[in-house]
Design a protein around this motif. Structure first.
Motif, mmCIF file in Angstrom:
data_model
loop_
_atom_site.group_PDB
_atom_site.id
_atom_site.type_symbol
_atom_site.label_atom_id
_atom_site.label_comp_id
_atom_site.label_asym_id
_atom_site.label_seq_id
_atom_site.Cartn_x
_atom_site.Cartn_y
_atom_site.Cartn_z
ATOM 1 N N ARG A 161 1.048 -1.265 0.126
ATOM 2 C CA ARG A 161 -0.217 -0.114 0.028
ATOM 3 C C ARG A 161 0.907 1.153 -0.098
ATOM 4 N N VAL A 162 0.789 2.274 -0.956
ATOM 5 C CA VAL A 162 1.443 3.421 -1.011
ATOM 6 C C VAL A 162 0.504 4.544 -0.734
ATOM 7 N N LEU A 163 1.093 5.511 -0.128
ATOM 8 C CA LEU A 163 0.303 6.805 0.292
ATOM 9 C C LEU A 163 1.217 7.902 -0.766
ATOM 10 N N MET A 164 0.428 8.723 -1.354
ATOM 11 C CA MET A 164 0.896 9.890 -1.950
ATOM 12 C C MET A 164 -0.051 10.968 -1.639
ATOM 13 N N PHE A 165 0.736 12.177 -1.398
ATOM 14 C CA PHE A 165 -0.122 13.396 -0.882
ATOM 15 C C PHE A 165 -0.486 14.151 -2.460
ATOM 16 N N ILE A 166 -1.606 15.108 -2.303
ATOM 17 C CA ILE A 166 -1.910 16.033 -3.444
ATOM 18 C C ILE A 166 -2.626 17.100 -2.705
ATOM 19 N N GLU A 167 -2.310 18.185 -3.460
ATOM 20 C CA GLU A 167 -2.652 19.473 -3.190
ATOM 21 C C GLU A 167 -2.750 20.316 -4.499
ATOM 22 N N ASN A 168 -3.333 21.468 -4.783
ATOM 23 C CA ASN A 168 -3.095 22.299 -5.816
ATOM 24 C C ASN A 168 -1.878 22.448 -6.079
ATOM 25 N N VAL A 169 -1.409 22.580 -7.485
ATOM 26 C CA VAL A 169 -0.158 23.014 -8.032
ATOM 27 C C VAL A 169 0.763 21.715 -7.788
ATOM 28 N N PHE A 170 0.528 20.596 -7.932
ATOM 29 C CA PHE A 170 1.438 19.659 -7.750
ATOM 30 C C PHE A 170 2.128 19.636 -9.266
ATOM 31 N N GLU A 171 3.118 18.888 -9.343
ATOM 32 C CA GLU A 171 3.908 18.559 -10.535
ATOM 33 C C GLU A 171 3.286 17.437 -11.136
ATOM 34 N N ASP A 172 2.464 17.680 -12.138
ATOM 35 C CA ASP A 172 1.723 16.740 -12.938
ATOM 36 C C ASP A 172 2.308 15.439 -13.286
ATOM 37 N N MET A 173 3.582 15.416 -13.900
ATOM 38 C CA MET A 173 4.289 14.172 -14.027
ATOM 39 C C MET A 173 4.906 13.455 -12.996
ATOM 40 N N GLU A 174 5.058 14.317 -11.931
ATOM 41 C CA GLU A 174 5.747 13.360 -10.803
ATOM 42 C C GLU A 174 4.565 12.954 -9.784
ATOM 43 N N THR A 221 -11.858 15.163 -4.153
ATOM 44 C CA THR A 221 -11.882 16.431 -4.621
ATOM 45 C C THR A 221 -10.687 16.504 -5.678
ATOM 46 N N ILE A 222 -11.262 17.389 -6.769
ATOM 47 C CA ILE A 222 -10.540 17.420 -7.961
ATOM 48 C C ILE A 222 -9.476 18.536 -7.553
ATOM 49 N N TYR A 223 -8.038 18.290 -7.557
ATOM 50 C CA TYR A 223 -6.910 19.204 -7.308
ATOM 51 C C TYR A 223 -6.175 19.387 -8.719
ATOM 52 N N LYS A 224 -5.829 20.569 -8.994
ATOM 53 C CA LYS A 224 -5.057 20.884 -10.438
ATOM 54 C C LYS A 224 -3.680 20.931 -10.314
ATOM 55 N N GLY A 225 -2.939 20.293 -11.180
ATOM 56 C CA GLY A 225 -1.644 20.172 -11.335
ATOM 57 C C GLY A 225 -0.955 21.622 -11.738
ATOM 58 N N LYS A 226 0.244 21.703 -11.668
ATOM 59 C CA LYS A 226 1.195 22.948 -12.114
ATOM 60 C C LYS A 226 0.731 23.461 -13.618
ATOM 61 N N ASN A 227 0.391 22.182 -14.341
ATOM 62 C CA ASN A 227 0.291 22.266 -15.734
ATOM 63 C C ASN A 227 -1.111 22.262 -16.373
ATOM 64 N N GLY A 240 6.507 16.340 -6.379
ATOM 65 C CA GLY A 240 7.069 17.854 -6.292
ATOM 66 C C GLY A 240 6.104 18.924 -6.788
ATOM 67 N N GLY A 241 6.359 20.084 -7.306
ATOM 68 C CA GLY A 241 5.587 21.116 -7.858
ATOM 69 C C GLY A 241 5.660 22.192 -6.570
ATOM 70 N N PHE A 242 4.356 22.971 -6.523
ATOM 71 C CA PHE A 242 4.456 23.791 -5.262
ATOM 72 C C PHE A 242 3.479 23.359 -4.168
ATOM 73 N N ALA A 243 2.796 22.046 -4.445
ATOM 74 C CA ALA A 243 1.943 21.581 -3.480
ATOM 75 C C ALA A 243 2.745 21.328 -2.055
#
Length: 171
Positions: A5-18, A42-48, A73-76
């Motif tokens: 089981r893998v945990l990833m975090f998300i928030e707006n301005v994440f680096e899309d590819m990463e 909830t839908i979050y939008k990537g940097k791109n 990465g990104g700014f998230a």
């Protein structure tokens, strides 16, 4: 990765590819991936501009339910690192000896969780000083593995980053 089981975090301005490349690569390898944001479903939008829906809320997660943590990465990460629950999950996963993988600006979260002291890592050059001030030794390489931590610099490093995650998590 079957059964992991893998945990990833998300928030707006994440680096899309990463976020997307490891997400799909780890699923392809057989892992269950939970993408936790400040709010579930909830839908979050990537940097791109790429949209991605969280599958869970950060507050509902427990470190003991995961085998590894992958931080895009990104700014998230600059927003997420301020969340005490994000810091707690990162610290607890690390202290349990489980894999903590971060790429680009993702290193901001382990810095705020207080787990970088004495580790060798890489990142985007933009947070090199932050990592060194947190006690890490920074090197300029596509992927660095130091004990249970894996780090990479940028989207171009994603193939090596994901390969290292899968190999280390399989041990």
């Amino acid at each position: 990765m079957k059964g992991k089981r893998v945990l990833m975090f998300i928030e707006n301005v994440f680096e899309d590819m990463e976020l997307l490349y490891p997400y799909y690569r780890l699923i392809e390898a057989g892992a269950e991936v939970v993408v936790a944001g400040p709010k579930a479903n909830t839908i979050y939008k990537g940097k791109n501009g790429y949209p991605f829906k969280s599958t869970a809320a950060i507050t509902d997660q427990r470190a003991e339910d995961f085998d590894l943590l992958v931080i895009a990465g990104g700014f998230a990460p600059d927003k997420l690192r301020r969340d005490p629950k994000v810091q707690e999950l990162t610290r607890e996963i690390h202290e349990a000896g489980k894999v903590v993988a971060h790429i680009c600006h993702g290193g901001w979260i382990p810095i705020s969780a207080g787990i970088m002291d004495g580790f060798t890592c890489t990142s985007t050059p933009g947070i090199k000083d932050d990592l060194e001030n947190a006690g890490a030794k920074w090197v300029d390489k596509e992927v660095v593995i130091d004990r249970n931590q894996i780090s990479s610099r940028k989207p171009d490093d994603l193939p090596a980053f994901c390969k290292a995650i899968i190999e280390l998590a399989a041990r």
